[in-house]
Scaffold this motif. Sequence first.
Motif, PDB file in Angstrom:
ATOM      1  N   GLY A   1      10.717  10.018  -6.977  1.00 27.62           N
ATOM      2  CA  GLY A   1      12.127   9.815  -7.283  1.00 27.62           C
ATOM      3  C   GLY A   1      12.601   8.464  -6.779  1.00 27.62           C
ATOM      4  O   GLY A   1      13.609   7.941  -7.242  1.00 27.62           O
ATOM      5  N   LEU A   2      11.852   7.869  -5.838  1.00 23.38           N
ATOM      6  CA  LEU A   2      12.207   6.539  -5.341  1.00 23.38           C
ATOM      7  C   LEU A   2      11.194   5.516  -5.857  1.00 23.38           C
ATOM      8  O   LEU A   2      10.063   5.864  -6.185  1.00 23.38           O
ATOM      9  N   GLU A   3      11.610   4.252  -5.912  1.00 21.15           N
ATOM     10  CA  GLU A   3      10.724   3.196  -6.379  1.00 21.15           C
ATOM     11  C   GLU A   3       9.741   2.779  -5.283  1.00 21.15           C
ATOM     12  O   GLU A   3       9.979   3.051  -4.110  1.00 21.15           O
ATOM     13  N   HIS A   4       8.671   2.109  -5.680  1.00 26.90           N
ATOM     14  CA  HIS A   4       7.795   1.489  -4.688  1.00 26.90           C
ATOM     15  C   HIS A   4       8.546   0.330  -4.053  1.00 26.90           C
ATOM     16  O   HIS A   4       9.235  -0.413  -4.744  1.00 26.90           O
ATOM     17  N   ARG A   5       8.414   0.188  -2.759  1.00 18.14           N
ATOM     18  CA  ARG A   5       9.129  -0.856  -2.048  1.00 18.14           C
ATOM     19  C   ARG A   5       8.128  -1.693  -1.258  1.00 18.14           C
ATOM     20  O   ARG A   5       7.137  -1.167  -0.756  1.00 18.14           O
ATOM     21  N   HIS A   6       8.402  -2.997  -1.134  1.00 21.58           N
ATOM     22  CA  HIS A   6       7.490  -3.856  -0.381  1.00 21.58           C
ATOM     23  C   HIS A   6       7.519  -3.478   1.096  1.00 21.58           C
ATOM     24  O   HIS A   6       8.585  -3.415   1.696  1.00 21.58           O
ATOM     25  N   PHE A   7       6.361  -3.197   1.672  1.00 16.60           N
ATOM     26  CA  PHE A   7       6.278  -2.777   3.074  1.00 16.60           C
ATOM     27  C   PHE A   7       5.738  -3.878   3.978  1.00 16.60           C
ATOM     28  O   PHE A   7       5.977  -3.867   5.175  1.00 16.60           O
ATOM     29  N   GLY A   8       4.951  -4.787   3.397  1.00 15.41           N
ATOM     30  CA  GLY A   8       4.327  -5.814   4.228  1.00 15.41           C
ATOM     31  C   GLY A   8       3.029  -6.234   3.580  1.00 15.41           C
ATOM     32  O   GLY A   8       2.816  -5.977   2.403  1.00 15.41           O
ATOM     33  N   SER A   9       2.162  -6.871   4.361  1.00 15.80           N
ATOM     34  CA  SER A   9       0.905  -7.319   3.776  1.00 15.80           C
ATOM     35  C   SER A   9      -0.232  -7.073   4.750  1.00 15.80           C
ATOM     36  O   SER A   9      -0.015  -6.748   5.917  1.00 15.80           O
ATOM     37  N   LEU A  10      -1.451  -7.207   4.271  1.00 18.87           N
ATOM     38  CA  LEU A  10      -2.630  -7.072   5.135  1.00 18.87           C
ATOM     39  C   LEU A  10      -3.823  -7.753   4.479  1.00 18.87           C
ATOM     40  O   LEU A  10      -3.779  -8.112   3.303  1.00 18.87           O
ATOM     41  N   HIS A  11      -4.872  -7.921   5.252  1.00 13.32           N
ATOM     42  CA  HIS A  11      -6.093  -8.531   4.728  1.00 13.32           C
ATOM     43  C   HIS A  11      -7.115  -7.448   4.402  1.00 13.32           C
ATOM     44  O   HIS A  11      -7.256  -6.481   5.146  1.00 13.32           O
ATOM     45  N   ALA A  12      -7.820  -7.605   3.282  1.00 17.24           N
ATOM     46  CA  ALA A  12      -8.891  -6.676   2.926  1.00 17.24           C
ATOM     47  C   ALA A  12      -9.838  -7.390   1.986  1.00 17.24           C
ATOM     48  O   ALA A  12      -9.445  -8.325   1.286  1.00 17.24           O
ATOM     49  N   ALA A  13     -11.106  -6.922   1.957  1.00 21.72           N
ATOM     50  CA  ALA A  13     -12.112  -7.573   1.118  1.00 21.72           C
ATOM     51  C   ALA A  13     -11.851  -7.304  -0.357  1.00 21.72           C
ATOM     52  O   ALA A  13     -12.034  -8.174  -1.199  1.00 21.72           O
ATOM     53  N   ASP A  14     -11.425  -6.076  -0.690  1.00 24.44           N
ATOM     54  CA  ASP A  14     -11.146  -5.758  -2.091  1.00 24.44           C
ATOM     55  C   ASP A  14     -10.003  -4.745  -2.188  1.00 24.44           C
ATOM     56  O   ASP A  14      -9.475  -4.291  -1.173  1.00 24.44           O
ATOM     57  N   ALA A  15      -9.653  -4.400  -3.430  1.00 21.90           N
ATOM     58  CA  ALA A  15      -8.476  -3.557  -3.661  1.00 21.90           C
ATOM     59  C   ALA A  15      -8.617  -2.184  -3.006  1.00 21.90           C
ATOM     60  O   ALA A  15      -7.670  -1.663  -2.421  1.00 21.90           O
ATOM     61  N   GLU A  16      -9.828  -1.636  -3.098  1.00 24.53           N
ATOM     62  CA  GLU A  16     -10.041  -0.309  -2.535  1.00 24.53           C
ATOM     63  C   GLU A  16      -9.822  -0.309  -1.021  1.00 24.53           C
ATOM     64  O   GLU A  16      -9.172   0.563  -0.465  1.00 24.53           O
ATOM     65  N   MET A  17     -10.370  -1.317  -0.372  1.00 23.18           N
ATOM     66  CA  MET A  17     -10.187  -1.434   1.075  1.00 23.18           C
ATOM     67  C   MET A  17      -8.723  -1.708   1.413  1.00 23.18           C
ATOM     68  O   MET A  17      -8.197  -1.210   2.419  1.00 23.18           O
ATOM     69  N   ALA A  18      -8.055  -2.467   0.559  1.00 23.15           N
ATOM     70  CA  ALA A  18      -6.633  -2.737   0.797  1.00 23.15           C
ATOM     71  C   ALA A  18      -5.843  -1.432   0.773  1.00 23.15           C
ATOM     72  O   ALA A  18      -4.958  -1.211   1.603  1.00 23.15           O
ATOM     73  N   LEU A  19      -6.184  -0.552  -0.164  1.00 19.17           N
ATOM     74  CA  LEU A  19      -5.507   0.753  -0.243  1.00 19.17           C
ATOM     75  C   LEU A  19      -5.755   1.576   1.021  1.00 19.17           C
ATOM     76  O   LEU A  19      -4.833   2.159   1.593  1.00 19.17           O
ATOM     77  N   GLU A  20      -7.021   1.610   1.438  1.00 21.26           N
ATOM     78  CA  GLU A  20      -7.355   2.403   2.629  1.00 21.26           C
ATOM     79  C   GLU A  20      -6.674   1.845   3.880  1.00 21.26           C
ATOM     80  O   GLU A  20      -6.123   2.590   4.692  1.00 21.26           O
ATOM     81  N   ASN A  21      -6.705   0.519   4.020  1.00 25.97           N
ATOM     82  CA  ASN A  21      -6.051  -0.087   5.182  1.00 25.97           C
ATOM     83  C   ASN A  21      -4.540   0.110   5.137  1.00 25.97           C
ATOM     84  O   ASN A  21      -3.904   0.346   6.163  1.00 25.97           O
ATOM     85  N   ALA A  22      -3.979   0.031   3.937  1.00 26.32           N
ATOM     86  CA  ALA A  22      -2.531   0.219   3.799  1.00 26.32           C
ATOM     87  C   ALA A  22      -2.150   1.629   4.224  1.00 26.32           C
ATOM     88  O   ALA A  22      -1.121   1.850   4.859  1.00 26.32           O
TER      89      ALA A  22
END
Lengths: 318, 95
Positions: B18-39
Motif C-alpha cells: 500500500g506504500l511506495e518504495h522509498r530510498h533508504f540509503g546505499s551500500l556496496h555489493a559485488a552484484d544485485a543478488e548480494m546487494a539484496l541480501e546485504n540490504a
Amino acid sequence: MSEEQIKNLEEQFEARIARDEKIEPKDWMPEKYRQTHIRQMSQHAHSEIVGMLPEGNWITRAPSLRRKVALLAKVQDEAGHGLYLYSATETLGISRDEMYEQLHTGKAKYSSIFNYPALTWADMGAIGWLVDGAAIINQVPLCNTSFGPYARAMIRVCKEESFHQRQGYEIMLKLCNGTPEQKEMAQDALNRWWWPSLMMLGPTDAESIHTEQSMKWKLKRKSNDDLRQQFIDQTVPQADILGLTIPDPDLKWNEERGCYDFGEIDWDEFWQVVKGHGPMNKERMKARVGAWERGEWVRDAAMAYAEKQGERKAKQVV
Amino acid sequence: MSTKNWPLWEIFVRSKNGLEHRHFGSLHAADAEMALENARDVYTRRNEGVSIWVVESKHITASNPEHNGEMFEPAQDKVYRHPTFYDLPDEIKHM
Ligand SMILES: [Fe+2]
Ligand SMILES: [Fe+2]
C-alpha cells in the motif's frame, strides 16, 4: 568563480542553514563544510565499526542464550550504524576505500573509549549503559543537523540505540541483584568505565576548537560540557537504583545549580589515548586491519564471480 | 590491494503493502543478488520492509540543483492548476 561570487554563495548557504533548510549532497557547499562533514561523519562511522570489537569479543562467552542473542543483535546494529554513516559520507565525494585507508593508517580517529579493554562480562553491562548512554546524548541532537544524509542516518541510529542502553542496564541490574561477587563485578566495571565515558563527550569547552562553526552548521547544538552535565545528571540516579557507587568522591548534588558537581577529569589520560597510547589502541587497529586483509580474497572472489555472471548473461543476449 | 572495488547500490524499501518504495540509503555489493541480501541485513533488521529494490548507483541520473530555477520555477506561476484559483459562490456545495 570570483571571490565576490563565492562570498555571495557562502552567505546564501549560511542563510539556508539558519532557516533550518537541509543541505543535500549535490547542492553547492563551501569546501570547509564538505571537509568538516567528511571528517566528522567518517570518524563517527569508524567509531561504530571499531566499537564492535570490545563487545564482539564477549559474544561466545555470554552467560545465557538470552544474553547472547541480545549482544549479537546489538553488535550487528553497530555494524549497521557504521554502514549507514559510511554511505552517507560517500555522498560527499570520498570513496569507501579512502575512508578505510584513513582508518587503517591512523590518519582518521575514532572514539577513544574503544581503546579500553572489556575485561569481564559486567563490562557488557557497563558499556551498554554508559557508553551507549553517552553516545545517545551525543547523537540525538544530530537528528536535526543541517546535512540531509547525516540527519537521516542519525534518525535510524537513534531509534536503535535505546535497546542497546536498556540491554546493558539490565545486565547491570541482574548482576547487582546477584551474589556479592557478581555485584562486585558490576562495581568494578562501573569504576573502570565511568571516567572514560565522561571523556567520550569531548574536551572541555575551553579546549574545544571547532565548537562555534559546528554550532552554526548544527553539527553541535550543545557544548561538550553541557552534554557531560546532562549525562551525569541522568546517570547518577540510575547508579543509585543499582546500588552502585560512582567512583568520584567529589560528586555531590548542588542545590543551587540544580545539578551534580563532579571531580576533575584526567585530561592527560584522554589526550594520551587519543594520541594512540591507550591500553588497546594497537590491539584494535591490528584486529581491524587484520579483518580487512583476511577478507580480501573473499571480496576479490565475489567480484570475479559477479563479472563472470555478467559476461555469461551478455553472451546469452547475443 | 584488491583489483576492483564492489560497486555502490541504492536501496529502496517498501515498508508495507500500500506504500511506495522509498530510498533508504546505499551500500556496496559485488552484484544485485548480494546487494539484496546485504540490504535485508542493513536496512530491514526490524521488519522495516516487505519488498526491496536495488539499483546500481551509476544508473541513476539526477537533476542538477544549480538548474533548479529553469527546472522547477515554471510551475510556480501556474496558480490556475490549483482548485482555490476558481471563484465560486459560497452556496455551491460538494465542489
Ligand atoms: Fe551505534
Ligand atoms: Fe549502540
